[in-house]
Design a protein around this motif. Sequence first.
Motif, PDB file in Angstrom:
ATOM      1  N   ARG A   1       1.079   7.929  -3.792  1.00  0.00           N
ATOM      2  CA  ARG A   1       0.563   6.851  -4.646  1.00  0.00           C
ATOM      3  C   ARG A   1       1.639   5.790  -4.860  1.00  0.00           C
ATOM      4  O   ARG A   1       2.684   6.054  -5.457  1.00  0.00           O
ATOM      5  CB  ARG A   1       0.124   7.416  -5.997  1.00  0.00           C
ATOM      6  N   LEU A   2       1.372   4.603  -4.376  1.00  0.00           N
ATOM      7  CA  LEU A   2       2.285   3.470  -4.529  1.00  0.00           C
ATOM      8  C   LEU A   2       1.469   2.246  -4.915  1.00  0.00           C
ATOM      9  O   LEU A   2       0.467   1.937  -4.270  1.00  0.00           O
ATOM     10  CB  LEU A   2       3.032   3.184  -3.218  1.00  0.00           C
ATOM     11  N   ALA A   3       1.918   1.539  -5.944  1.00  0.00           N
ATOM     12  CA  ALA A   3       1.212   0.322  -6.349  1.00  0.00           C
ATOM     13  C   ALA A   3       1.404  -0.786  -5.316  1.00  0.00           C
ATOM     14  O   ALA A   3       0.521  -1.624  -5.119  1.00  0.00           O
ATOM     15  CB  ALA A   3       1.713  -0.136  -7.713  1.00  0.00           C
ATOM     16  N   ASP A   4       2.543  -0.772  -4.641  1.00  0.00           N
ATOM     17  CA  ASP A   4       2.870  -1.809  -3.661  1.00  0.00           C
ATOM     18  C   ASP A   4       3.436  -1.117  -2.437  1.00  0.00           C
ATOM     19  O   ASP A   4       4.488  -0.463  -2.514  1.00  0.00           O
ATOM     20  CB  ASP A   4       3.889  -2.780  -4.255  1.00  0.00           C
ATOM     21  N   ARG A   5       2.758  -1.218  -1.313  1.00  0.00           N
ATOM     22  CA  ARG A   5       3.161  -0.490  -0.124  1.00  0.00           C
ATOM     23  C   ARG A   5       4.048  -1.325   0.808  1.00  0.00           C
ATOM     24  O   ARG A   5       4.374  -0.872   1.899  1.00  0.00           O
ATOM     25  CB  ARG A   5       1.924   0.009   0.635  1.00  0.00           C
ATOM     26  N   ARG A   6       4.432  -2.509   0.391  1.00  0.00           N
ATOM     27  CA  ARG A   6       5.309  -3.317   1.232  1.00  0.00           C
ATOM     28  C   ARG A   6       6.690  -2.678   1.311  1.00  0.00           C
ATOM     29  O   ARG A   6       7.247  -2.246   0.305  1.00  0.00           O
ATOM     30  CB  ARG A   6       5.420  -4.740   0.680  1.00  0.00           C
ATOM     31  N   MET A   7       7.246  -2.648   2.504  1.00  0.00           N
ATOM     32  CA  MET A   7       8.584  -2.088   2.667  1.00  0.00           C
ATOM     33  C   MET A   7       9.633  -3.092   2.238  1.00  0.00           C
ATOM     34  O   MET A   7       9.456  -4.297   2.363  1.00  0.00           O
ATOM     35  CB  MET A   7       8.792  -1.653   4.113  1.00  0.00           C
ATOM     36  N   ARG A   8      10.752  -2.548   1.766  1.00  0.00           N
ATOM     37  CA  ARG A   8      11.846  -3.375   1.303  1.00  0.00           C
ATOM     38  C   ARG A   8      13.171  -2.811   1.815  1.00  0.00           C
ATOM     39  O   ARG A   8      13.213  -1.722   2.374  1.00  0.00           O
ATOM     40  CB  ARG A   8      11.853  -3.441  -0.226  1.00  0.00           C
ATOM     41  N   GLY A   9      14.236  -3.555   1.586  1.00  0.00           N
ATOM     42  CA  GLY A   9      15.575  -3.073   1.884  1.00  0.00           C
ATOM     43  C   GLY A   9      15.783  -2.737   3.335  1.00  0.00           C
ATOM     44  O   GLY A   9      15.304  -3.421   4.244  1.00  0.00           O
ATOM     45  N   SER A  10      16.509  -1.635   3.570  1.00  0.00           N
ATOM     46  CA  SER A  10      16.873  -1.269   4.939  1.00  0.00           C
ATOM     47  C   SER A  10      15.654  -0.913   5.777  1.00  0.00           C
ATOM     48  O   SER A  10      15.630  -1.166   6.991  1.00  0.00           O
ATOM     49  CB  SER A  10      17.861  -0.103   4.932  1.00  0.00           C
ATOM     50  N   ALA A  11      14.608  -0.334   5.155  1.00  0.00           N
ATOM     51  CA  ALA A  11      13.404   0.006   5.912  1.00  0.00           C
ATOM     52  C   ALA A  11      12.779  -1.257   6.498  1.00  0.00           C
ATOM     53  O   ALA A  11      12.435  -1.305   7.687  1.00  0.00           O
ATOM     54  CB  ALA A  11      12.400   0.723   5.013  1.00  0.00           C
ATOM     55  N   ARG A  12      12.639  -2.278   5.664  1.00  0.00           N
ATOM     56  CA  ARG A  12      12.039  -3.519   6.152  1.00  0.00           C
ATOM     57  C   ARG A  12      12.931  -4.175   7.217  1.00  0.00           C
ATOM     58  O   ARG A  12      12.432  -4.705   8.206  1.00  0.00           O
ATOM     59  CB  ARG A  12      11.791  -4.475   4.987  1.00  0.00           C
ATOM     60  N   ALA A  13      14.245  -4.138   7.001  1.00  0.00           N
ATOM     61  CA  ALA A  13      15.161  -4.754   7.965  1.00  0.00           C
ATOM     62  C   ALA A  13      15.027  -4.107   9.343  1.00  0.00           C
ATOM     63  O   ALA A  13      14.991  -4.805  10.371  1.00  0.00           O
ATOM     64  CB  ALA A  13      16.595  -4.649   7.463  1.00  0.00           C
ATOM     65  N   ILE A  14      14.926  -2.783   9.388  1.00  0.00           N
ATOM     66  CA  ILE A  14      14.805  -2.096  10.681  1.00  0.00           C
ATOM     67  C   ILE A  14      13.457  -2.397  11.323  1.00  0.00           C
ATOM     68  O   ILE A  14      13.372  -2.661  12.530  1.00  0.00           O
ATOM     69  CB  ILE A  14      15.008  -0.578  10.504  1.00  0.00           C
ATOM     70  N   VAL A  15      12.389  -2.370  10.524  1.00  0.00           N
ATOM     71  CA  VAL A  15      11.068  -2.670  11.072  1.00  0.00           C
ATOM     72  C   VAL A  15      11.035  -4.092  11.621  1.00  0.00           C
ATOM     73  O   VAL A  15      10.528  -4.342  12.722  1.00  0.00           O
ATOM     74  CB  VAL A  15       9.979  -2.448  10.004  1.00  0.00           C
ATOM     75  N   GLU A  16      11.571  -5.048  10.874  1.00  0.00           N
ATOM     76  CA  GLU A  16      11.561  -6.430  11.355  1.00  0.00           C
ATOM     77  C   GLU A  16      12.418  -6.591  12.600  1.00  0.00           C
ATOM     78  O   GLU A  16      12.084  -7.381  13.500  1.00  0.00           O
ATOM     79  CB  GLU A  16      12.029  -7.362  10.237  1.00  0.00           C
ATOM     80  N   CYS A  17      13.498  -5.828  12.689  1.00  0.00           N
ATOM     81  CA  CYS A  17      14.320  -5.846  13.896  1.00  0.00           C
ATOM     82  C   CYS A  17      13.524  -5.353  15.102  1.00  0.00           C
ATOM     83  O   CYS A  17      13.568  -5.953  16.185  1.00  0.00           O
ATOM     84  CB  CYS A  17      15.559  -4.986  13.678  1.00  0.00           C
ATOM     85  N   LEU A  18      12.775  -4.276  14.917  1.00  0.00           N
ATOM     86  CA  LEU A  18      11.936  -3.759  15.997  1.00  0.00           C
ATOM     87  C   LEU A  18      10.830  -4.737  16.366  1.00  0.00           C
ATOM     88  O   LEU A  18      10.547  -4.960  17.557  1.00  0.00           O
ATOM     89  CB  LEU A  18      11.332  -2.411  15.590  1.00  0.00           C
ATOM     90  N   LEU A  19      10.212  -5.346  15.351  1.00  0.00           N
ATOM     91  CA  LEU A  19       9.130  -6.288  15.625  1.00  0.00           C
ATOM     92  C   LEU A  19       9.619  -7.508  16.392  1.00  0.00           C
ATOM     93  O   LEU A  19       8.849  -8.130  17.136  1.00  0.00           O
ATOM     94  CB  LEU A  19       8.487  -6.726  14.305  1.00  0.00           C
ATOM     95  N   ALA A  20      10.883  -7.842  16.227  1.00  0.00           N
ATOM     96  CA  ALA A  20      11.433  -9.027  16.893  1.00  0.00           C
ATOM     97  C   ALA A  20      11.792  -8.779  18.354  1.00  0.00           C
ATOM     98  O   ALA A  20      12.047  -9.736  19.093  1.00  0.00           O
ATOM     99  CB  ALA A  20      12.672  -9.505  16.139  1.00  0.00           C
ATOM    100  N   ARG A  21      11.811  -7.519  18.775  1.00  0.00           N
ATOM    101  CA  ARG A  21      12.213  -7.226  20.151  1.00  0.00           C
ATOM    102  C   ARG A  21      11.097  -7.600  21.113  1.00  0.00           C
ATOM    103  O   ARG A  21       9.923  -7.287  20.875  1.00  0.00           O
ATOM    104  CB  ARG A  21      12.524  -5.737  20.329  1.00  0.00           C
TER     105      ARG A  21
END
Length: 245
Positions: free
Chosen positions: A135-155
């Motif tokens: 249960r999470l009110a906001d499922r958006r990733m933040r911090g290092s998790a978001r940084a790694i995901v965005e790095c992967l998405l940019a490849r």
Amino acid sequence: MSDGSTPAGAARVAAYTADAVRAAEAPLLAEGRPLMRWAAHALAVVAAAERDTAPGPTLVLVGAGDNGGDALYAAAELARAADSRVDIVLVRDRVHRAALDAAVAAGVIVRQASEICAAIDDYSLVLDGILGIGRLADRRMRGSARAIVECLLARPRRPRIVAVDLPSGLDPDDGSADAAVLAADVTVTFGAIKSGLVRGRGPELAGRVHLVDLGLEPYLRRAHPAVTAPIEVVRVDSPGSLAEA
């Protein structure tokens, strides 16, 4: 990656809310059934097959909840079963300690998030175990998790992605998601199809769905499916389902 299309003739499958799945798990957990270990073993089997198609090091992204525990126990099995390297990144300070100990004992290497973007092209397979159905009110990733995901998405060319239970950041009930969600080649979901995998952005992000049988079916019959939808599902046994056979 998935294009969100459904194969012609796919059977309609019942999909459930996260609350319904947790309620179905509760009696088995109360009996002491090791659902996490069963789920992790099935995940490792699917991930090993994916790794066979794209040999090389594996990166496991580990969150704080049970999803992170599933990913860590699977990482331990992958490390014991093959010569190729298995690295993990802990994207939260809190972690499933027993699963982490098992992974490290099996030879898994803990990496810092700051190392990963520079080395992302080294990996042929990524297990996304950041967020599950908690249960999470906001499922958006933040911090290092978001940084790694965005790095992967940019490849321009990504490793193969295996989502643990569901792609992290995808709402398990309505399928909503923001931009920072890894589209999976394969989603290994546990116990039941989550309704978010067949609604909203779910079909676009989930890839090919593998459903691991954890023995929830008798308890799911007490709940009404949130939705039924045509989806091609690969059914996967777990040690628990085989013991019940």
